[in-house]
Design a protein around this motif. Structure first.
Motif, PDB file in Angstrom:
ATOM      1  N   VAL A 178       5.991  -2.820  -0.555  1.00  0.00           N
ATOM      2  CA  VAL A 178       6.157  -1.849   0.532  1.00  0.00           C
ATOM      3  C   VAL A 178       5.261  -2.214   1.708  1.00  0.00           C
ATOM      4  CG1 VAL A 178       5.863   0.570   1.172  1.00  0.00           C
ATOM      5  CG2 VAL A 178       6.846  -0.013  -1.036  1.00  0.00           C
ATOM      6  N   GLY A 179       4.012  -2.580   1.407  1.00  0.00           N
ATOM      7  CA  GLY A 179       3.104  -2.989   2.477  1.00  0.00           C
ATOM      8  C   GLY A 179       3.610  -4.208   3.219  1.00  0.00           C
ATOM      9  N   GLY A 180       4.229  -5.154   2.497  1.00  0.00           N
ATOM     10  CA  GLY A 180       4.793  -6.335   3.140  1.00  0.00           C
ATOM     11  C   GLY A 180       5.931  -5.990   4.085  1.00  0.00           C
ATOM     12  N   LYS A 181       6.772  -5.021   3.682  1.00  0.00           N
ATOM     13  CA  LYS A 181       7.881  -4.606   4.560  1.00  0.00           C
ATOM     14  C   LYS A 181       7.346  -3.957   5.832  1.00  0.00           C
ATOM     15  CE  LYS A 181      11.693  -3.989   1.316  1.00  0.00           C
ATOM     16  NZ  LYS A 181      12.717  -3.040   0.800  1.00  0.00           N
ATOM     17  N   LEU A 182       6.325  -3.120   5.690  1.00  0.00           N
ATOM     18  CA  LEU A 182       5.748  -2.482   6.862  1.00  0.00           C
ATOM     19  C   LEU A 182       5.093  -3.501   7.785  1.00  0.00           C
ATOM     20  CD1 LEU A 182       4.112   0.711   5.257  1.00  0.00           C
ATOM     21  CD2 LEU A 182       6.242   0.570   6.559  1.00  0.00           C
ATOM     22  N   ARG A 183       4.491  -4.531   7.207  1.00  0.00           N
ATOM     23  CA  ARG A 183       3.847  -5.558   8.033  1.00  0.00           C
ATOM     24  C   ARG A 183       4.887  -6.345   8.826  1.00  0.00           C
ATOM     25  NH1 ARG A 183       3.046 -10.746   7.092  1.00  0.00           N
ATOM     26  NH2 ARG A 183       3.646 -10.509   4.902  1.00  0.00           N
ATOM     27  N   ARG A 184       6.020  -6.655   8.192  1.00  0.00           N
ATOM     28  CA  ARG A 184       7.059  -7.412   8.901  1.00  0.00           C
ATOM     29  C   ARG A 184       7.690  -6.593  10.024  1.00  0.00           C
ATOM     30  NH1 ARG A 184       8.105  -9.093   3.570  1.00  0.00           N
ATOM     31  NH2 ARG A 184       9.762  -7.540   3.311  1.00  0.00           N
ATOM     32  N   ARG A 185       7.713  -5.278   9.844  1.00  0.00           N
ATOM     33  CA  ARG A 185       8.298  -4.417  10.877  1.00  0.00           C
ATOM     34  C   ARG A 185       7.263  -3.941  11.899  1.00  0.00           C
ATOM     35  NH1 ARG A 185      11.913  -0.495   6.906  1.00  0.00           N
ATOM     36  NH2 ARG A 185      13.288  -2.130   6.067  1.00  0.00           N
ATOM     37  N   HIS A 186       5.994  -4.306  11.653  1.00  0.00           N
ATOM     38  CA  HIS A 186       4.897  -3.924  12.546  1.00  0.00           C
ATOM     39  C   HIS A 186       4.832  -2.399  12.715  1.00  0.00           C
ATOM     40  CE1 HIS A 186       4.426  -8.159  13.554  1.00  0.00           C
ATOM     41  NE2 HIS A 186       5.737  -8.213  13.800  1.00  0.00           N
ATOM     42  N   ARG A 187       4.917  -1.688  11.585  1.00  0.00           N
ATOM     43  CA  ARG A 187       4.899  -0.230  11.609  1.00  0.00           C
ATOM     44  C   ARG A 187       3.790   0.306  10.714  1.00  0.00           C
ATOM     45  NH1 ARG A 187      10.557   2.342  10.319  1.00  0.00           N
ATOM     46  NH2 ARG A 187       9.414   4.162  11.134  1.00  0.00           N
ATOM     47  N   PRO A 242       0.361   0.649  10.621  1.00  0.00           N
ATOM     48  CA  PRO A 242      -0.688  -0.266  10.126  1.00  0.00           C
ATOM     49  C   PRO A 242      -1.707   0.427   9.216  1.00  0.00           C
ATOM     50  CG  PRO A 242      -0.995   0.254  12.461  1.00  0.00           C
ATOM     51  CD  PRO A 242       0.352   0.780  12.080  1.00  0.00           C
ATOM     52  N   LEU A 243      -2.049   1.699   9.535  1.00  0.00           N
ATOM     53  CA  LEU A 243      -3.026   2.400   8.706  1.00  0.00           C
ATOM     54  C   LEU A 243      -2.464   2.663   7.310  1.00  0.00           C
ATOM     55  CD1 LEU A 243      -5.801   3.719   8.567  1.00  0.00           C
ATOM     56  CD2 LEU A 243      -4.762   5.855   9.395  1.00  0.00           C
ATOM     57  N   LEU A 244      -1.207   3.094   7.249  1.00  0.00           N
ATOM     58  CA  LEU A 244      -0.571   3.329   5.952  1.00  0.00           C
ATOM     59  C   LEU A 244      -0.453   2.029   5.164  1.00  0.00           C
ATOM     60  CD1 LEU A 244       0.929   5.156   3.962  1.00  0.00           C
ATOM     61  CD2 LEU A 244       3.034   4.728   5.258  1.00  0.00           C
ATOM     62  N   ARG A 245      -0.148   0.949   5.875  1.00  0.00           N
ATOM     63  CA  ARG A 245      -0.025  -0.344   5.196  1.00  0.00           C
ATOM     64  C   ARG A 245      -1.346  -0.738   4.547  1.00  0.00           C
ATOM     65  NH1 ARG A 245       1.115  -3.259   9.360  1.00  0.00           N
ATOM     66  NH2 ARG A 245      -0.846  -4.358   9.605  1.00  0.00           N
ATOM     67  N   LYS A 246      -2.446  -0.544   5.248  1.00  0.00           N
ATOM     68  CA  LYS A 246      -3.752  -0.884   4.679  1.00  0.00           C
ATOM     69  C   LYS A 246      -4.069   0.016   3.485  1.00  0.00           C
ATOM     70  CE  LYS A 246      -5.670  -2.589   9.039  1.00  0.00           C
ATOM     71  NZ  LYS A 246      -6.700  -2.372  10.095  1.00  0.00           N
ATOM     72  N   LEU A 247      -3.681   1.289   3.593  1.00  0.00           N
ATOM     73  CA  LEU A 247      -3.925   2.208   2.482  1.00  0.00           C
ATOM     74  C   LEU A 247      -3.141   1.788   1.239  1.00  0.00           C
ATOM     75  CD1 LEU A 247      -5.159   4.841   1.416  1.00  0.00           C
ATOM     76  CD2 LEU A 247      -3.164   6.046   2.326  1.00  0.00           C
ATOM     77  N   ALA A 284      15.682   3.968  -3.895  1.00  0.00           N
ATOM     78  CA  ALA A 284      15.521   3.335  -2.580  1.00  0.00           C
ATOM     79  C   ALA A 284      16.019   1.899  -2.553  1.00  0.00           C
ATOM     80  CB  ALA A 284      14.049   3.381  -2.177  1.00  0.00           C
ATOM     81  N   TRP A 285      15.803   1.172  -3.619  1.00  0.00           N
ATOM     82  CA  TRP A 285      16.093  -0.272  -3.588  1.00  0.00           C
ATOM     83  C   TRP A 285      17.365  -0.655  -4.322  1.00  0.00           C
ATOM     84  CZ3 TRP A 285      10.418  -2.161  -4.795  1.00  0.00           C
ATOM     85  CH2 TRP A 285       9.617  -1.911  -3.669  1.00  0.00           C
ATOM     86  N   TRP A 286      18.021   0.307  -4.935  1.00  0.00           N
ATOM     87  CA  TRP A 286      19.266   0.013  -5.644  1.00  0.00           C
ATOM     88  C   TRP A 286      20.426   0.782  -5.018  1.00  0.00           C
ATOM     89  CZ3 TRP A 286      20.791  -0.033 -11.462  1.00  0.00           C
ATOM     90  CH2 TRP A 286      20.955  -1.361 -11.880  1.00  0.00           C
ATOM     91  N   ASN A 287      20.292   0.989  -3.712  1.00  0.00           N
ATOM     92  CA  ASN A 287      21.361   1.611  -2.933  1.00  0.00           C
ATOM     93  C   ASN A 287      21.735   2.994  -3.473  1.00  0.00           C
ATOM     94  OD1 ASN A 287      23.166   1.721  -0.799  1.00  0.00           O
ATOM     95  ND2 ASN A 287      24.835   0.764  -1.951  1.00  0.00           N
ATOM     96  N   GLY A 288      20.712   3.790  -3.813  1.00  0.00           N
ATOM     97  CA  GLY A 288      20.956   5.149  -4.251  1.00  0.00           C
ATOM     98  C   GLY A 288      21.467   5.273  -5.679  1.00  0.00           C
ATOM     99  N   GLN A 289      21.351   4.220  -6.448  1.00  0.00           N
ATOM    100  CA  GLN A 289      21.857   4.253  -7.826  1.00  0.00           C
ATOM    101  C   GLN A 289      20.752   3.888  -8.808  1.00  0.00           C
ATOM    102  OE1 GLN A 289      25.440   1.606  -7.372  1.00  0.00           O
ATOM    103  NE2 GLN A 289      26.486   3.305  -8.383  1.00  0.00           N
ATOM    104  N   TRP A 327       9.902   6.739   0.492  1.00  0.00           N
ATOM    105  CA  TRP A 327       9.314   8.061   0.620  1.00  0.00           C
ATOM    106  C   TRP A 327      10.361   9.147   0.400  1.00  0.00           C
ATOM    107  CZ3 TRP A 327       4.958  10.345   0.147  1.00  0.00           C
ATOM    108  CH2 TRP A 327       4.760  11.633   0.661  1.00  0.00           C
ATOM    109  N   GLU A 328      11.554   8.950   0.958  1.00  0.00           N
ATOM    110  CA  GLU A 328      12.626   9.926   0.770  1.00  0.00           C
ATOM    111  C   GLU A 328      13.085   9.968  -0.687  1.00  0.00           C
ATOM    112  OE1 GLU A 328      14.600   9.578   5.243  1.00  0.00           O
ATOM    113  OE2 GLU A 328      15.187   8.201   3.638  1.00  0.00           O
ATOM    114  N   SER A 329      13.119   8.799  -1.313  1.00  0.00           N
ATOM    115  CA  SER A 329      13.511   8.740  -2.720  1.00  0.00           C
ATOM    116  C   SER A 329      12.476   9.441  -3.594  1.00  0.00           C
ATOM    117  CB  SER A 329      13.675   7.280  -3.153  1.00  0.00           C
ATOM    118  OG  SER A 329      14.119   7.191  -4.484  1.00  0.00           O
ATOM    119  N   PHE A 330      11.203   9.271  -3.255  1.00  0.00           N
ATOM    120  CA  PHE A 330      10.141   9.947  -4.004  1.00  0.00           C
ATOM    121  C   PHE A 330      10.213  11.456  -3.782  1.00  0.00           C
ATOM    122  CE2 PHE A 330       5.763  11.618  -4.303  1.00  0.00           C
ATOM    123  CZ  PHE A 330       5.501  11.303  -5.630  1.00  0.00           C
TER     124      PHE A 330
END
Length: 371
Positions: A68-77, A79-84, A283-288, A310-313
């Motif tokens: 998850v942190g890697g995805k946020l880093r690639r999208r540059h979104r 940053p504080l949550l990514r570090k957490l 989240a990662w299995w297309n809702g299944q 987050w929505e899936s959780f």
């Protein structure tokens, strides 16, 4: 007219939160039966995962957080949550490694340490057994003196039988059996005559011998019958046992409570696996999840956008809300127009059936809407 998505700044009321995307209008909904079968399959798989060591759960969770942190880093979104997330992953990975090392050290523990620990535990166990035996003896004595347990000799023989039912007591070394017998006989001074105390002493010896396999069960009972005065019988004596004070209803209630507590003790690890299971698959299995995939159904958001972690959780958290409402939150899918259970209301989702003809259902919907 502006698109509600463009003005949805969460400062004014907009229709976007209550709208359904045209893309999913007319899509067939999953039946309650299919949803029940799917969740049953998923809970069975989660139950199997609870038998996996918690170290594995920590390692898998760390891997998910890193991804998850890697995805946020690639999208540059965020940053504080990514570090957490990366920090949490590091902590979990450290815990997993520490657990592996600890397990390895326990396997290599020196025999002397293990022997010392065994000796200490045996001493503690012996002290506990002695205390428990004396408490039971005091209860028996009180029952005899109050008249609720008669005749006294039969009561004490019943006491001996119940004490010998405890495996640890029955396996007391021979050099300690005399001390146990003396302690029991000492407790009978106020309620048994000397002659009957001698008969009880013989009965105790035979009980120890029976527990060691020295005599057969028939020989032991025959010898015990000879030691009882005429007029008394060991066959189902009519006594009120001091250890059977609970009614059948209370015993059943206690067993149900113990069963429920056992389930709750397993839920600690089960909750972790369930949260990871439903969150990641959603989240990662297309809702299944595996259960939903087998039944041919899928979770979709009302706006038809992909569901993130987050929505899936959050949707998984809706299961807790369903339990908190006494299952009413789950049952509302039977009368809700879009078959939304409480977890769907919380996450703004629907569960659709992929095996029904979508085109026919959508055409029927459009004809009905236009007419």
């Amino acid at each position: 007219m502006h698109d509600a998505r463009n003005i949805d700044d969460k400062c004014i009321v907009t229709p976007y939160a209550f709208g359904v995307s045209d893309e999913i209008l007319g899509t067939p909904l999953a039946s309650p039966l299919k949803r029940a079968l799917a969740i049953s399959i998923d809970m069975l798989l989660v139950g199997l995962l609870t038998h996996v060591n918690s170290i594995v759960l920590a390692a898998v969770t760390a891997a998910v957080l890193v991804r998850v942190g890697g995805k946020l880093r690639r999208r540059h979104r965020f940053p504080l949550l990514r570090k957490l997330l990366v920090g949490m992953a590091g902590v979990l990975l450290f815990v997993a490694i520490l657990g592996v090392i600890e397990s390895y050290k326990q396997e290599l523990q020196l025999p002397t340490d293990a022997q010392n620990l065994t000796n200490s535990s045996e001493q503690i166990q012996q002290a506990g057994l002695t205390l428990a035996t004396m408490v039971k003896a005091t209860q028996t004595q009180a029952s005899i003196q109050s008249g609720s347990c008669q005749p006294p000799l039969i009561c004490w023989q019943t006491f001996v039988d119940q004490v010998m039912d405890v495996k640890a007591v029955a396996s007391v070394p021979e050099e300690q059996q005399a001390a146990v017998k003396d302690a029991i006989l000492e407790a009978t001074k106020q309620t048994l005559e000397p002659q009957k105390r001698q008969q009880l002493s013989v009965y105790i010896d035979q009980a120890f011998a029976e527990s060691k396999g020295a005599n057969s069960s028939s020989q032991s009972k025959a010898g015990a019958s000879d030691s009882v005065p005429s007029g008394f019988s060991l066959q189902e004596p009519v006594i009120i046992s001091p250890f059977k004070s609970e009614s059948p209803a209370q015993s059943q209630s206690n067993s149900l409570i113990a069963w429920f507590k056992g389930i709750l003790s397993d839920l600690g690890l089960g909750f972790g696996w369930a949260a990871l299971y439903f969150t990641v698959f959603g989240a990662w299995w297309n809702g299944q999840s595996p259960g939903k995939k087998l039944m041919g159904i899928r979770i979709v958001k009302l706006d038809a956008s992909p569901m993130n972690l987050w929505e899936s959780f959050g949707r998984y958290g809706g299961y807790g809300a369903g339990l908190a409402t006494g299952l009413l939150g789950f049952l509302q899918l039977f009368w809700d127009s879009n078959r939304q259970a409480i977890q769907d209301k919380i996450a703004e989702t629907l569960v659709i059936d992929l095996r029904k003809s979508h085109s026919d259902m959508k055409s029927a919907y459009k004809r009905k809407a236009s007419g």
